[in-house]
Write a protein that holds these residues in place. Structure first.
Motif, short mmCIF file in Angstrom:
data_model
loop_
_atom_site.label_atom_id
_atom_site.label_comp_id
_atom_site.label_asym_id
_atom_site.label_seq_id
_atom_site.Cartn_x
_atom_site.Cartn_y
_atom_site.Cartn_z
N GLU A 317 16.95 1.42 -40.14
CA GLU A 317 17.07 2.47 -38.64
C GLU A 317 17.14 1.29 -37.67
O GLU A 317 16.38 0.50 -37.32
CB GLU A 317 15.65 3.15 -38.53
CG GLU A 317 15.90 4.15 -37.30
CD GLU A 317 14.42 5.02 -37.01
OE1 GLU A 317 14.77 6.34 -37.08
OE2 GLU A 317 13.68 4.51 -36.81
N THR A 318 18.45 1.48 -37.11
CA THR A 318 18.54 0.64 -35.84
C THR A 318 18.39 1.27 -34.70
O THR A 318 19.43 2.32 -34.50
CB THR A 318 20.16 0.21 -35.83
OG1 THR A 318 20.04 -0.66 -37.20
CG2 THR A 318 20.31 -0.95 -34.68
N VAL A 319 17.53 0.96 -33.83
CA VAL A 319 17.17 1.49 -32.66
C VAL A 319 18.06 1.05 -31.49
O VAL A 319 17.53 -0.30 -31.21
CB VAL A 319 15.70 1.67 -32.33
CG1 VAL A 319 15.52 2.54 -30.92
CG2 VAL A 319 15.00 2.60 -33.52
N MET A 320 18.89 1.42 -30.53
CA MET A 320 19.48 0.76 -29.75
C MET A 320 19.08 1.31 -28.28
O MET A 320 18.98 2.63 -28.24
CB MET A 320 20.98 1.00 -29.92
CG MET A 320 21.59 0.58 -31.09
SD MET A 320 23.31 0.74 -31.55
CE MET A 320 23.35 2.69 -31.68
N GLU A 321 19.09 0.24 -27.38
CA GLU A 321 18.65 0.61 -26.14
C GLU A 321 19.90 1.29 -25.13
O GLU A 321 20.90 0.76 -25.41
CB GLU A 321 18.06 -0.55 -25.29
CG GLU A 321 17.59 -0.02 -23.93
CD GLU A 321 16.96 -1.36 -23.03
OE1 GLU A 321 16.09 -1.40 -22.32
OE2 GLU A 321 17.55 -2.49 -23.34
N VAL A 322 19.53 2.26 -24.70
CA VAL A 322 20.70 2.87 -23.77
C VAL A 322 20.15 3.02 -22.27
O VAL A 322 18.81 3.30 -22.03
CB VAL A 322 21.14 4.20 -24.32
CG1 VAL A 322 21.84 4.01 -25.39
CG2 VAL A 322 20.09 5.21 -24.40
N VAL A 323 20.99 2.84 -21.24
CA VAL A 323 20.58 3.12 -19.90
C VAL A 323 21.69 4.22 -19.28
O VAL A 323 22.70 4.10 -19.72
CB VAL A 323 20.54 1.92 -19.01
CG1 VAL A 323 19.47 0.93 -19.57
CG2 VAL A 323 22.09 1.19 -19.23
N GLN A 324 20.96 4.92 -18.11
CA GLN A 324 21.85 6.05 -17.48
C GLN A 324 22.40 5.17 -16.43
O GLN A 324 21.60 4.66 -15.49
CB GLN A 324 21.05 7.15 -17.33
CG GLN A 324 20.38 7.95 -18.39
CD GLN A 324 21.50 8.43 -19.14
OE1 GLN A 324 22.49 8.73 -18.72
NE2 GLN A 324 21.22 9.05 -20.33
N GLU A 325 23.72 5.12 -16.23
CA GLU A 325 24.44 4.60 -14.96
C GLU A 325 25.19 5.53 -14.46
O GLU A 325 25.77 6.74 -14.82
CB GLU A 325 25.33 3.35 -15.25
CG GLU A 325 24.63 2.25 -16.15
CD GLU A 325 25.65 1.18 -16.04
OE1 GLU A 325 26.96 1.21 -15.88
OE2 GLU A 325 25.31 -0.04 -16.54
N GLU A 326 25.21 5.59 -13.17
CA GLU A 326 25.73 6.66 -12.14
C GLU A 326 27.24 6.18 -11.76
O GLU A 326 27.23 4.86 -11.34
CB GLU A 326 24.81 6.86 -10.86
CG GLU A 326 23.47 7.54 -11.28
CD GLU A 326 22.97 8.08 -10.16
OE1 GLU A 326 23.21 7.61 -8.97
OE2 GLU A 326 22.03 8.93 -10.51
N ARG A 327 28.16 7.18 -11.55
CA ARG A 327 29.43 6.72 -10.97
C ARG A 327 29.66 7.59 -9.91
O ARG A 327 29.63 8.95 -9.87
CB ARG A 327 30.43 6.69 -12.08
CG ARG A 327 31.88 6.30 -11.31
CD ARG A 327 32.93 6.83 -12.78
NE ARG A 327 34.18 6.88 -12.00
CZ ARG A 327 35.48 7.36 -12.82
NH1 ARG A 327 35.22 7.97 -13.66
NH2 ARG A 327 36.48 7.39 -12.18
N LYS A 328 30.02 6.89 -8.69
CA LYS A 328 30.22 7.82 -7.54
C LYS A 328 32.01 8.30 -7.73
O LYS A 328 32.75 7.60 -7.82
CB LYS A 328 30.28 6.74 -6.16
CG LYS A 328 28.93 6.58 -6.09
CD LYS A 328 27.77 7.79 -5.73
CE LYS A 328 26.39 7.31 -5.32
NZ LYS A 328 25.73 8.46 -4.98
N LEU A 329 32.04 9.49 -7.61
CA LEU A 329 33.45 9.99 -7.38
C LEU A 329 33.91 10.14 -6.07
O LEU A 329 33.37 10.88 -5.09
CB LEU A 329 33.55 11.32 -8.11
CG LEU A 329 33.08 11.16 -9.73
CD1 LEU A 329 33.32 12.40 -10.40
CD2 LEU A 329 33.91 10.17 -10.47
N THR A 330 35.32 10.30 -5.91
CA THR A 330 35.92 10.71 -4.60
C THR A 330 36.03 12.26 -4.80
O THR A 330 35.86 12.79 -5.95
CB THR A 330 37.10 9.99 -4.44
OG1 THR A 330 38.12 10.57 -5.14
CG2 THR A 330 37.11 8.57 -4.15
N ALA A 331 36.14 12.83 -3.79
CA ALA A 331 36.44 14.59 -3.93
C ALA A 331 37.45 14.74 -4.39
O ALA A 331 37.55 15.64 -5.34
CB ALA A 331 36.55 14.91 -2.17
N GLU A 332 38.51 14.01 -4.44
CA GLU A 332 39.99 14.33 -5.35
C GLU A 332 39.56 13.94 -6.88
O GLU A 332 39.83 14.79 -7.62
CB GLU A 332 40.81 13.32 -5.09
CG GLU A 332 42.06 13.36 -5.86
CD GLU A 332 42.85 14.74 -5.60
OE1 GLU A 332 43.63 15.20 -6.42
OE2 GLU A 332 42.58 15.39 -4.50
#
Length: 395
Positions: A317-332
């Motif tokens: 069983e390989t347990v991989m670390e993940v992180v949540q990243e945010e991305r800013k979007l333009t209105a378009e």
């Protein structure tokens, strides 16, 4: 480490000298099997090889003037050597292999494939009558070809039955007899509009088309009539055909300007489990994970030799670390994401053959980090649904 490598015994070595590459090349050319070949941080070359190939390595060491340093020993030979010093442990190991042999002599599972009309329960019952069922001793079973003939005799709807034994698993394959398909009994019907639309295509295969292309229709309006002829020659049929039209959908879309994505950091932890039948016993990687967020991938290896499988193995069983990243979007960008999601929902709602012909943004505003839109979609889709014909007979 593979099971065959573990059985032979594996030695991990470091090679020091002026020409370690020459030693590796000559050893490989001489038929030695080396793997995990790499340079160490100390400048020496490291690799793994079997115990037998380790003793065959000496002539190449003399020819190249290299020296070898053993850093790790693993596998059955070393395990047995350690066990020889402890009688009780050796006796336990002997008992362990006896148990493994007995377990491998059992039928652990009976799998069934190829059946549609014949139920699994019918096949399992027929197999049980022939002594074939889970936890049965393999040596008590008849030969597979004999079992196949007996099962075929107990299953009248089976044209052919095959029995295969793969280690502790028995597979019953069934080919059913073909039956003449009876035509479906359809009652006379009209095809009516499933929604308000403008007809773009109409093709009547059976029945009478009562609308034309570019005509606006209301939901429930007859498109292809199941009544044909006139007067005494009037008759009813099962209306069939294709009618497509433009349908309008109004959507309220909310699309955030900030989106969250999952990213792997590259950090991981490994846990090992011993597998016996359907049970697992963790043997390494104890303790709580240091990762706040993670995902696990499991790979299982079953012990065996060629086609002979044992009901034991190991699971990684390989347990991989993940992180949540945010991305800013333009209105378009947020607008495009929202429109794509709405179109995907429309495809599910209107059918796989639906096509979005146009989109009109009726209203749009950006507020509290989100884009709000009211959108009118013009979709070309099938607009037919069935309506049975009911005859009213007078006295």
């Amino acid at each position: 480490m593979q099971w065959m490598q573990w059985t032979k015994g594996v030695v991990s070595v470091h090679i020091r000298g002026e020409e370690p590459e020459q030693l590796v090349n000559r050893a490989l050319a001489g038929g030695l099997e080396l793997w995990n070949i790499r340079w160490t941080s100390g400048g020496s070359m490291a690799f793994d090889l079997s115990v037998g190939d380790f003793f065959r390595l000496r002539p190449y060491l003399r020819k190249t003037g290299c020296r070898v340093h053993v850093v790790k020993r693993a596998g059955l030979p070393f395990w047995m050597a350690r066990a020889g010093k402890r009688k009780f442990f050796a006796a336990g190991m002997f008992l362990f292999f006896v148990i493994i042999y007995l377990l491998s002599s059992l039928v652990w599972s009976v799998e069934i494939s190829g059946n549609k009309r014949i139920t699994d329960e019918q096949i399992e019952q027929a197999a049980k009558e022939e002594g074939l069922y889970p936890m049965q001793w393999s040596f008590r079973l008849a030969q597979t070809d004999v079992l196949a003939k007996r099962l075929a005799g107990k299953l009248p709807d089976a044209a052919w039955v095959g029995v295969e034994k793969e280690g502790t698993r028995v597979i019953i394959k069934v080919v059913e007899t073909t039956q003449e398909q009876k035509p479906e009994l359809n009652t006379p019907r009209h095809l009516v509009a499933s929604a308000d639309a403008v007809v773009t295509q109409i093709l009547a295969e059976k029945g009478r088309a009562v609308v034309s292309k570019n005509q606006r229709v209301k939901r429930g309006q007859t498109l292809i009539s199941g009544t044909i002829g006139a007067g005494e020659n009037t008759q009813t049929v099962v209306a069939k055909g294709t009618v497509r039209g433009l349908v309008w959908y109004e959507y309220n879309i909310v699309s955030p300007l900030t989106q969250t994505y999952k990213v792997y950091t590259g950090e991981k932890e490994t846990k090992w489990y011993a597998v016996i039948g359907s049970r697992m016993l963790q043997v390494s990687g104890f303790g709580k994970s240091a990762f706040e967020l993670s995902e696990a991938i499991r790979t299982e290896e079953q012990a065996g030799w060629r086609d002979w499988k044992l009901p034991i193995g190991r699971m990684k069983e390989t347990v991989m670390e993940v992180v949540q990243e945010e991305r800013k979007l333009t209105a378009e960008e947020a607008r495009e994401v929202g429109l794509l999601q709405a179109k995907a929902e429309l495809t599910v709602k209107a059918g796989a053959d639906a096509v979005v012909r146009d989109e009109i943004i009726l209203h749009e505003k950006t507020d509290n980090g989100k884009v709000y839109m009211k959108v009118l979609f013009e979709v070309e889709q099938s607009i037919i649904e069935e309506m049975p014909l009911v005859h009213v007979q007078g006295d």
